[in-house]
Every structure is written in C-alpha cells, then in structure tokens.
Design a protein around this motif. Sequence first.
Motif, PDB file in Angstrom:
ATOM      1  N   UNK A  61      45.754  30.938 -33.064  1.00  0.00           N
ATOM      2  CA  UNK A  61      45.967  29.877 -34.050  1.00  0.00           C
ATOM      3  C   UNK A  61      46.388  28.547 -33.429  1.00  0.00           C
ATOM      4  N   UNK A  62      47.205  28.598 -32.386  1.00  0.00           N
ATOM      5  CA  UNK A  62      47.643  27.359 -31.737  1.00  0.00           C
ATOM      6  C   UNK A  62      47.105  27.365 -30.314  1.00  0.00           C
ATOM      7  N   UNK A  63      46.146  26.491 -30.073  1.00  0.00           N
ATOM      8  CA  UNK A  63      45.582  26.390 -28.736  1.00  0.00           C
ATOM      9  C   UNK A  63      45.128  24.955 -28.498  1.00  0.00           C
ATOM     10  N   UNK A  64      44.976  24.608 -27.234  1.00  0.00           N
ATOM     11  CA  UNK A  64      44.480  23.294 -26.860  1.00  0.00           C
ATOM     12  C   UNK A  64      43.178  23.497 -26.106  1.00  0.00           C
ATOM     13  N   UNK A  65      42.105  22.938 -26.641  1.00  0.00           N
ATOM     14  CA  UNK A  65      40.801  23.097 -26.011  1.00  0.00           C
ATOM     15  C   UNK A  65      40.668  22.180 -24.798  1.00  0.00           C
ATOM     16  N   UNK A  66      40.104  22.721 -23.742  1.00  0.00           N
ATOM     17  CA  UNK A  66      39.703  21.917 -22.593  1.00  0.00           C
ATOM     18  C   UNK A  66      38.222  21.585 -22.714  1.00  0.00           C
ATOM     19  N   UNK A  67      37.452  22.548 -23.228  1.00  0.00           N
ATOM     20  CA  UNK A  67      36.025  22.372 -23.522  1.00  0.00           C
ATOM     21  C   UNK A  67      35.751  23.128 -24.811  1.00  0.00           C
ATOM     22  N   UNK A  68      35.033  22.508 -25.735  1.00  0.00           N
ATOM     23  CA  UNK A  68      34.635  23.193 -26.968  1.00  0.00           C
ATOM     24  C   UNK A  68      33.179  22.847 -27.247  1.00  0.00           C
ATOM     25  N   UNK A  69      32.296  23.791 -26.962  1.00  0.00           N
ATOM     26  CA  UNK A  69      30.865  23.575 -27.161  1.00  0.00           C
ATOM     27  C   UNK A  69      30.281  24.483 -28.234  1.00  0.00           C
ATOM     28  N   UNK A  70      31.060  25.418 -28.733  1.00  0.00           N
ATOM     29  CA  UNK A  70      30.573  26.341 -29.753  1.00  0.00           C
ATOM     30  C   UNK A  70      30.940  25.773 -31.119  1.00  0.00           C
ATOM     31  N   UNK A  71      29.961  25.726 -32.005  1.00  0.00           N
ATOM     32  CA  UNK A  71      30.170  25.185 -33.348  1.00  0.00           C
ATOM     33  C   UNK A  71      30.578  26.285 -34.311  1.00  0.00           C
ATOM     34  N   UNK A  72      31.544  25.962 -35.163  1.00  0.00           N
ATOM     35  CA  UNK A  72      32.006  26.879 -36.196  1.00  0.00           C
ATOM     36  C   UNK A  72      32.014  26.147 -37.518  1.00  0.00           C
ATOM     37  N   UNK A  73      32.068  26.906 -38.585  1.00  0.00           N
ATOM     38  CA  UNK A  73      32.132  26.323 -39.918  1.00  0.00           C
ATOM     39  C   UNK A  73      30.764  26.310 -40.569  1.00  0.00           C
ATOM     40  N   UNK A  74      30.633  25.448 -41.547  1.00  0.00           N
ATOM     41  CA  UNK A  74      29.412  25.375 -42.353  1.00  0.00           C
ATOM     42  C   UNK A  74      28.284  24.682 -41.597  1.00  0.00           C
TER      43      UNK A  74
END
Length: 139
Positions: free
Chosen positions: A77-90
């Motif tokens: 639940x609590x994290x800090x992204x260094x890289x985020x390339x995966x899409x989530x949600x609608x």
Amino acid sequence: MALNKASTSLHYVKRPQSSSLDSSETFWVPNTDVYVTEGGLVIKVELAGMRKEDLELTVESNRLKISGHRPDGCRAPKCTFLVMEINYGAFESVIELPSGFDLSQGKATYQNGFLRIDVPEQAPSSQKSISVSIPAGES
C-alpha cells in the motif's frame, strides 16, 4: 477525440468518446496490433494480468470498443516507485475497421494475456438481375 492513423483506412481512437469511463478517471490504452491475413482481419491486444471476465467487447457498426479494468493488487500500500511502466486501472480502446470486414461475425479468444479477435471478410453481396415478365393483355 485524438486519432492515430494506423493506415489509410484504419483509425485507432485513443481517447474515449461518449465513454462509460468517468472523465476525471485516468485510463490507459493497451498495446494493439491489427493486421490482415488471407482469412480476414486480426486484432491482437496485450492485456497481461487480466481475467477475461474483466473485459468488455462492444460492436457498433464498423467500430469495436474494448474496455475493462486491470487491478493492482500486488504492490504494498505504501511504496515509492523508481520505475513504473505497467498500467493499471480502467482502459478503453476503439478500433474503427475499414469496409470489407464483417465485425458481427468476429470471434474472440483470450489466452496467456492476449486478446485476439478474428474478423472475417464480408461476403460479397449477391446482387442478381431478375427479369419480371408481364403477362400479355395487361397495359
């Protein structure tokens, strides 16, 4: 509405039009391939991590709308992204097919994170000349 033209007769609609998605909600567009084979048109969509029950396909004339929601249930639940390339949600994608293909006869399969829709070519219309005889004696 932003369109990216994939070919001279195929339009890929990037933003929802009159969408079921809330306008304030962010959404993503999955990677999609559209190509023609001897048997018709193939639409292949990369949707890793989704269940087929979470996908919705809607046909409106020559348009195919693919929508759904990919949950992000794996991260802390609590994290800090260094890289985020995966899409989530609608997400929502609308693919407008060129003429000559019968979207109402399309067949969809979902396997190993890929949605594949095979759309056959439209059967040629069978317009025939018909002669109508007029019985003698009628004017």
